[in-house]
Design a protein around this motif. Structure first.
Motif, PDB file in Angstrom:
ATOM      1  N   ALA A  46     -43.865 -22.367   8.632  1.00  0.00           N
ATOM      2  CA  ALA A  46     -43.473 -23.489   9.486  1.00  0.00           C
ATOM      3  C   ALA A  46     -42.745 -23.014  10.741  1.00  0.00           C
ATOM      4  CB  ALA A  46     -42.587 -24.455   8.704  1.00  0.00           C
ATOM      5  N   GLY A  47     -42.626 -21.698  10.899  1.00  0.00           N
ATOM      6  CA  GLY A  47     -42.054 -21.136  12.118  1.00  0.00           C
ATOM      7  C   GLY A  47     -40.560 -20.970  12.112  1.00  0.00           C
ATOM      8  N   HIS A  48     -39.935 -20.929  10.928  1.00  0.00           N
ATOM      9  CA  HIS A  48     -38.480 -20.841  10.848  1.00  0.00           C
ATOM     10  C   HIS A  48     -37.977 -19.474  10.397  1.00  0.00           C
ATOM     11  CE1 HIS A  48     -37.723 -25.156  11.510  1.00  0.00           C
ATOM     12  NE2 HIS A  48     -38.826 -25.360  10.816  1.00  0.00           N
ATOM     13  N   LEU A  49     -38.603 -18.876   9.410  1.00  0.00           N
ATOM     14  CA  LEU A  49     -38.063 -17.676   8.777  1.00  0.00           C
ATOM     15  C   LEU A  49     -38.850 -16.445   9.210  1.00  0.00           C
ATOM     16  CD1 LEU A  49     -35.770 -17.226   6.684  1.00  0.00           C
ATOM     17  CD2 LEU A  49     -37.543 -17.091   4.926  1.00  0.00           C
ATOM     18  N   SER A  50     -38.141 -15.354   9.479  1.00  0.00           N
ATOM     19  CA  SER A  50     -38.789 -14.123   9.918  1.00  0.00           C
ATOM     20  C   SER A  50     -39.538 -13.448   8.775  1.00  0.00           C
ATOM     21  CB  SER A  50     -37.745 -13.147  10.466  1.00  0.00           C
ATOM     22  OG  SER A  50     -36.920 -12.665   9.420  1.00  0.00           O
ATOM     23  N   SER A  51     -40.454 -12.575   9.138  1.00  0.00           N
ATOM     24  CA  SER A  51     -41.192 -11.806   8.131  1.00  0.00           C
ATOM     25  C   SER A  51     -40.249 -10.937   7.315  1.00  0.00           C
ATOM     26  CB  SER A  51     -42.245 -10.927   8.811  1.00  0.00           C
ATOM     27  OG  SER A  51     -43.200 -11.722   9.486  1.00  0.00           O
ATOM     28  N   ALA A  52     -39.209 -10.411   7.970  1.00  0.00           N
ATOM     29  CA  ALA A  52     -38.260  -9.545   7.275  1.00  0.00           C
ATOM     30  C   ALA A  52     -37.496 -10.305   6.195  1.00  0.00           C
ATOM     31  CB  ALA A  52     -37.288  -8.931   8.280  1.00  0.00           C
ATOM     32  N   LEU A  53     -37.046 -11.528   6.509  1.00  0.00           N
ATOM     33  CA  LEU A  53     -36.313 -12.308   5.514  1.00  0.00           C
ATOM     34  C   LEU A  53     -37.230 -12.818   4.412  1.00  0.00           C
ATOM     35  CD1 LEU A  53     -33.716 -14.288   7.647  1.00  0.00           C
ATOM     36  CD2 LEU A  53     -33.272 -12.541   5.919  1.00  0.00           C
ATOM     37  N   LEU A  54     -38.483 -13.065   4.749  1.00  0.00           N
ATOM     38  CA  LEU A  54     -39.464 -13.417   3.720  1.00  0.00           C
ATOM     39  C   LEU A  54     -39.622 -12.254   2.747  1.00  0.00           C
ATOM     40  CD1 LEU A  54     -41.724 -15.108   2.456  1.00  0.00           C
ATOM     41  CD2 LEU A  54     -43.256 -14.262   4.260  1.00  0.00           C
ATOM     42  N   ALA A  55     -39.790 -11.059   3.273  1.00  0.00           N
ATOM     43  CA  ALA A  55     -39.938  -9.877   2.421  1.00  0.00           C
ATOM     44  C   ALA A  55     -38.671  -9.622   1.608  1.00  0.00           C
ATOM     45  CB  ALA A  55     -40.273  -8.665   3.285  1.00  0.00           C
ATOM     46  N   ARG A  56     -37.513  -9.943   2.193  1.00  0.00           N
ATOM     47  CA  ARG A  56     -36.247  -9.719   1.483  1.00  0.00           C
ATOM     48  C   ARG A  56     -36.166 -10.558   0.218  1.00  0.00           C
ATOM     49  NH1 ARG A  56     -30.043 -10.049   4.028  1.00  0.00           N
ATOM     50  NH2 ARG A  56     -29.127  -8.588   2.499  1.00  0.00           N
ATOM     51  N   HIS A  57     -36.732 -11.760   0.241  1.00  0.00           N
ATOM     52  CA  HIS A  57     -36.775 -12.585  -0.975  1.00  0.00           C
ATOM     53  C   HIS A  57     -37.436 -11.813  -2.110  1.00  0.00           C
ATOM     54  CE1 HIS A  57     -35.704 -16.012   1.570  1.00  0.00           C
ATOM     55  NE2 HIS A  57     -35.634 -16.776   0.489  1.00  0.00           N
ATOM     56  N   ARG A  58     -38.620 -11.304  -1.847  1.00  0.00           N
ATOM     57  CA  ARG A  58     -39.348 -10.585  -2.897  1.00  0.00           C
ATOM     58  C   ARG A  58     -38.599  -9.331  -3.332  1.00  0.00           C
ATOM     59  NH1 ARG A  58     -44.006 -12.670  -0.064  1.00  0.00           N
ATOM     60  NH2 ARG A  58     -45.287 -13.886  -1.510  1.00  0.00           N
ATOM     61  N   ASP A  59     -38.061  -8.604  -2.378  1.00  0.00           N
ATOM     62  CA  ASP A  59     -37.382  -7.350  -2.703  1.00  0.00           C
ATOM     63  C   ASP A  59     -36.161  -7.587  -3.594  1.00  0.00           C
ATOM     64  OD1 ASP A  59     -39.245  -6.007  -1.189  1.00  0.00           O
ATOM     65  OD2 ASP A  59     -37.944  -5.814   0.579  1.00  0.00           O
ATOM     66  N   VAL A  60     -35.336  -8.558  -3.239  1.00  0.00           N
ATOM     67  CA  VAL A  60     -34.125  -8.822  -4.014  1.00  0.00           C
ATOM     68  C   VAL A  60     -34.476  -9.325  -5.406  1.00  0.00           C
ATOM     69  CG1 VAL A  60     -32.083 -10.313  -4.201  1.00  0.00           C
ATOM     70  CG2 VAL A  60     -32.643  -9.230  -2.017  1.00  0.00           C
ATOM     71  N   LEU A  61     -35.379 -10.269  -5.496  1.00  0.00           N
ATOM     72  CA  LEU A  61     -35.743 -10.843  -6.789  1.00  0.00           C
ATOM     73  C   LEU A  61     -36.410  -9.815  -7.688  1.00  0.00           C
ATOM     74  CD1 LEU A  61     -37.003 -14.279  -5.469  1.00  0.00           C
ATOM     75  CD2 LEU A  61     -34.963 -13.911  -6.872  1.00  0.00           C
ATOM     76  N   GLU A  62     -37.300  -9.012  -7.123  1.00  0.00           N
ATOM     77  CA  GLU A  62     -37.978  -8.005  -7.937  1.00  0.00           C
ATOM     78  C   GLU A  62     -37.028  -6.904  -8.394  1.00  0.00           C
ATOM     79  OE1 GLU A  62     -41.328  -6.847  -5.553  1.00  0.00           O
ATOM     80  OE2 GLU A  62     -42.386  -8.755  -5.915  1.00  0.00           O
ATOM     81  N   SER A  63     -35.969  -6.639  -7.624  1.00  0.00           N
ATOM     82  CA  SER A  63     -34.985  -5.636  -8.043  1.00  0.00           C
ATOM     83  C   SER A  63     -34.219  -6.097  -9.278  1.00  0.00           C
ATOM     84  CB  SER A  63     -34.006  -5.344  -6.897  1.00  0.00           C
ATOM     85  OG  SER A  63     -33.042  -6.381  -6.753  1.00  0.00           O
ATOM     86  N   LEU A  64     -34.240  -7.406  -9.546  1.00  0.00           N
ATOM     87  CA  LEU A  64     -33.594  -7.978 -10.723  1.00  0.00           C
ATOM     88  C   LEU A  64     -34.596  -8.281 -11.832  1.00  0.00           C
ATOM     89  CD1 LEU A  64     -31.167 -10.440  -8.895  1.00  0.00           C
ATOM     90  CD2 LEU A  64     -30.630  -8.193  -9.837  1.00  0.00           C
ATOM     91  N   ALA A  65     -35.813  -7.763 -11.689  1.00  0.00           N
ATOM     92  CA  ALA A  65     -36.880  -7.963 -12.674  1.00  0.00           C
ATOM     93  C   ALA A  65     -37.275  -9.432 -12.810  1.00  0.00           C
ATOM     94  CB  ALA A  65     -36.478  -7.385 -14.030  1.00  0.00           C
ATOM     95  N   LEU A  66     -37.226 -10.149 -11.695  1.00  0.00           N
ATOM     96  CA  LEU A  66     -37.621 -11.554 -11.681  1.00  0.00           C
ATOM     97  C   LEU A  66     -39.014 -11.706 -11.093  1.00  0.00           C
ATOM     98  CD1 LEU A  66     -34.223 -13.084 -10.556  1.00  0.00           C
ATOM     99  CD2 LEU A  66     -35.452 -13.674 -12.662  1.00  0.00           C
TER     100      LEU A  66
END
Length: 365
Positions: A287-307
């Motif tokens: 929708a044009g609000h969130l950067s690609s970096a912050l999108l990737a950060r979601h996956r990185d943080v969650l996957e680091s917690l085995a989610l």
């Protein structure tokens, strides 16, 4: 290591004025539960789940020693507890033991236990006191804090409920020892949520020590848990009945609740929230609000917690239908909490079907 002080209990106030209450976070807090109960209380009903039966019975024995009439009632684990049949049994017990408005209920266990105990307290004699003693990560950072209570129906999760503030919340970190690793991770999904919507320091700590934050005995775990509760307390204090800012706490929950219903509540809530946050981040990005970096950060943080960060393909029709029943929907219009930037949640109303489908496609395996 963070150097966060775990020796001294932390008290976080929720609400303002006469209706406020404290969330106490610390270790060795069993006696704190007793001191939170008013002297006028003669009868206490302890609603608990099987894994904490010994803790519930120890509390009942201590209450009896104080001259009170204490009764324990075991309820099913997880969302199975939050049905009308279980609620009806609690009402029966309250009536048969002559509970009055000066008596009290204690909800002990995960979020389902505190949700159910809170709703029973809200509805018995139009409202009696309740104290929450959450014994899971998700219960401590989410379900027990904020005064939301509810039960499930065949049509959806928490569609029947009430706002009923507890008298106190006692989050004893010692109760988390022995909790399965997957349950710890699932609870941390709600912690991650508060990091993205309000307190990025939570994300920094997770990224710096992803293994230690999954250890419930570590100072890092205690700090992110306390920070997360503080975020929720601040938001709830501004909006006790979810008519405004409190809605930001639903980040990731619209799809999460649809997944839970679609999976017949066999998924852990935190697992569904983790996938739901990635979906919301995809919506935010597309929708044009969130950067690609912050999108990737979601996956990185969650996957680091085995989610989990993905869901299986071919389920969109059922999930879309379930989302139409979400509490944030207004008529036929879907409303989502998305991110405009890190720590800047906003609402997205009525996104196009194409945008929704594209975002779902991005999270499928």
């Amino acid at each position: 290591m963070t150097g966060f002080d775990t020796a001294t209990p932390t008290r976080i106030t929720v609400g303002r004025g006469a209706s406020s209450y404290d969330v106490t976070v610390g270790r060795g807090l069993e006696r704190t539960i007793l001191t939170a109960i008013p002297e006028r209380v003669l009868r206490v009903l302890i609603v608990h789940q099987a894994p904490v039966a010994q803790r519930a019975h120890r509390l009942a024995t201590a209450l009896e020693s104080d001259g009170r009439d204490a009764l324990t009632v075991a309820i099913p684990d997880a969302e199975q507890a939050k049905g009308i049949d279980t609620l009806s049994e609690l009402w029966r017990v309250l009536g048969s033991r002559d509970f009055t408005r000066s008596d009290l209920i204690i909800g002990m266990g995960g979020g389902a236990a505190t949700d159910l105990a809170g709703f029973a307290a809200a509805t018995w004699l139009r409202g009696i006191d309740v104290i929450h003693v959450p014994t899971t990560v998700a219960g401590m950072v989410d379900a027990a804090v904020g005064g939301k209570t509810g039960i499930n129906t065949g049509e959806g999760k928490n569609l029947v409920g009430a706002f009923h503030a507890p008298r106190a919340v006692i989050a004893d970190l010692d109760a988390l020892e022995g909790l399965p690793a997957h349950d710890v991770s699932a609870g941390l999904a709600e912690v991650v949520k508060t990091g993205f919507i309000a307190d990025p320091s939570i994300l920094d700590i997770i990224e710096g020590e992803p293994r230690r934050v999954r250890d419930t005995r570590s100072s890092e775990f205690a700090e992110i848990l306390t920070r997360s509760i503080t975020v929720k307390a601040e938001v709830v204090s501004e909006d006790l009945t979810e008519k405004g800012r409190r809605e930001i706490l639903n980040y990731g929950h619209t799809l999460a609740h649809a997944i839970e219903r679609h999976e017949k509540y066999t998924w852990r809530h935190g697992d569904a929230v983790a996938v739901g946050m990635v979906f919301a981040a995809e919506l935010s990005h597309r929708a044009g609000h969130l950067s690609s970096a912050l999108l990737a950060r979601h996956r990185d943080v969650l996957e680091s917690l085995a989610l989990p960060t993905r869901y299986r393909d071919g389920q969109w029709g059922a999930l879309r239908e379930a989302m139409a029943r979400d509490k944030k929907a207004r008529g036929a219009t879907l409303r989502f909490v998305i991110l405009d930037a890190l720590g800047a949640p906003i609402r997205l109303e009525g996104p196009s079907e194409a945008l929704l489908e594209e975002s779902y496609a991005a999270i499928t395996a």
